[in-house]
Scaffold this motif. Structure first.
Motif: not given
Length: 472
Positions: A220-225, A227-230, A245-246, A261-263
């Motif tokens: 979860d933490e890596e995905f958030e990181d 997504m923030a960069t994207i 987002v697939e 994803m929502k954020r």
């Protein structure tokens, strides 16, 4: 084993027609000079063609060395012998809708397109009409695409919870992977480099697609990181059209990841069951169940996602028509905004290819069943108000059929369509990503390193070469 021989100049073309009807592992292709008696022998001398087909010899004119004359003659003989009905006939190209669109642009009406493709390729009317429908939709949507001053972005996450039986992608099991930490840092670094290139050249970004692998395979933490960069690099303060987002496998989707994803303003997400039959899911290496798909889909709905895609695969090992009907019923009840229907492709890099061809381990559906599976899936999509908008085909597809994207009006995925049609520049980030530079109708490609070892250990070399390529 079926022995096949032809003029060496025809070998490639004969091989592809024969493999429509017989598995490649059952075909032995002889050299033109080989004196061994072949079961199928295609020979062209001057303007005459002779086919020795299991002992029956036929000769016919071969005008202007038209390869389709040979393909049609051989196809008809094979279809009669095997009693397999292949709806696309001899058409083996990956973009049938492009052929149709070009005919439309030449002024052909619907009936003329049908007649021409039936005569030239022996394709069924219903498949030609499907391609015609897609071509019309593509023509309308492509008018909205800026091909000159904008790019699309693809970000690839090369990790999955496990490797599926049919997978041939650059996907690596995430848990315990020695490269994952370094990879994620370098992938983010690559995004920043590409952002600088885009801003420095005053390019617009239309569409962003985060795929894989499985983007949600990481924590979860890596995905958030990521997504923030994207968002920082490609979404924030840009007037983009769509951000897909697939999310993919439900065994890796969590409420926290959906919140990310929502954020970061994902406009479209994919929740991909492939099949809704638990026995099939276990067989192909998926660590989820029918019930889990429904749970995650409903969670996404409750969180406000109003553009959800679902992928289905037709032709999975050990599945029959009744199994696909079960998947169809489940997807119908969930009523997603789009579905992507894939035909199973036997890719050389997959375990399924080895197991099926070398060990004959799995039973695949018959041609008749495959045709019915597609008919019923098409009907389900249309009943949900989803219309076909893009399509493509792959080599070694079970049943030699097609992949089709269906969507509600206004919810078509522009990235998918642009990517298939290759009409604009797409910059790919991540391992095995292929950047396509389109300029004046010419397409040039730059492939990132596929292996995680090369991507992480030779990153600087790769990026220097990539930036030189983009600046040319």
């Amino acid at each position: 084993m079926i022995k096949v021989k032809s003029n060496n100049s025809l070998r490639y073309h004969v091989y592809h027609i024969v493999t429509l009807f017989y598995p490649a592992g059952k075909i032995e292709f002889l050299d033109e000079a080989d004196v061994t008696k072949a079961d199928i022998h295609v020979e062209v001398r001057g303007n005459e063609m002779t086919i020795d087909f299991f002992g029956e010899i036929s000769s016919s004119p071969y005008p202007d060395r038209d390869l389709n004359v040979m393909r049609r003659a051989l196809f008809i003989l094979l279809e009669k012998k095997t009693e397999k009905h292949l709806p696309w006939g001899i058409l083996i190209g990956i973009r049938p809708s492009k052929i149709v669109r070009e005919l439309i642009e030449k002024g052909r009406n619907r009936d003329e397109v049908v007649q021409e493709l039936q005569e030239e390729y022996l394709a069924d009317k219903d498949k030609i009409l499907l391609a015609y429908e897609v071509a019309l939709k593509e023509s309308m949507l492509l008018k909205t695409v800026d091909t000159e001053n904008s790019v699309d972005i693809y970000i690839g996450m090369p990790f999955c919870p496990s490797r599926c039986l049919y997978c041939s992608f650059a996907s690596n099991v995430y848990r315990g992977n020695q490269y994952k930490d370094r990879y994620l840092e370098l992938m983010k670094q690559e995004m920043h480099i590409i952002r600088s290139h885009i801003d420095g050249n005053r390019l617009k970004i239309n569409n962003v697609y985060f795929g894989g692998g499985t983007p949600t395979a990481v924590s979860d933490e890596e995905f958030e990181d990521v997504m923030a960069t994207i968002s920082d690099c490609f979404i924030k303060d840009r007037d983009i059209l769509e951000f897909t987002v697939e999310a993919g496998r439900v065994d890796s989707i969590t409420e926290t990841k959906l919140e990310s994803m929502k954020r970061y303003n994902a406009t479209r997400i994919s929740i991909n069951p492939q099949s809704m039959n638990d026995d099939t899911l276990r067989l192909i290496g998926r660590n989820h169940s029918h019930d889990k798909v429904i749970e995650i889909f409903n969670l996404a709905r409750d969180m406000g996602f109003d553009n959800i895609n679902m992928d289905m695969i037709l032709g999975l090992p050990s599945e029959h028509l009744s199994d696909v009907e079960n998947t169809i019923d489940a997807v119908r009840k969930l009523s997603p905004e789009s579905i992507t229907v894939h035909g199973l492709a036997l890719k050389r890099a997959s375990r399924l290819y080895e197991d099926f061809l070398m060990e004959k381990k799995y039973a695949l559906p018959s041609q008749e069943e495959m045709n019915l599976m597609y008919e019923k899936t098409d009907r389900m999509a249309r009943d949900l108000g989803l219309m076909p908008y893009y399509m493509y085909r792959q080599k070694n597809m079970v049943g030699n059929l097609e992949n089709v994207g269906y969507a509600k009006e206004g919810m078509e995925n522009l990235y998918n369509m642009v990517m298939i049609e290759e009409i604009k520049t797409i910059i790919a980030v991540g391992a095995d990503g292929v950047t396509k530079k389109v300029k004046n109708g010419k397409i040039e490609r730059f492939a990132n390193f596929k292996g995680l070892n090369d991507y992480t250990e030779r990153f600087q070399e790769m990026m220097e070469n990539k930036m030189s390529f983009l600046k040319e």
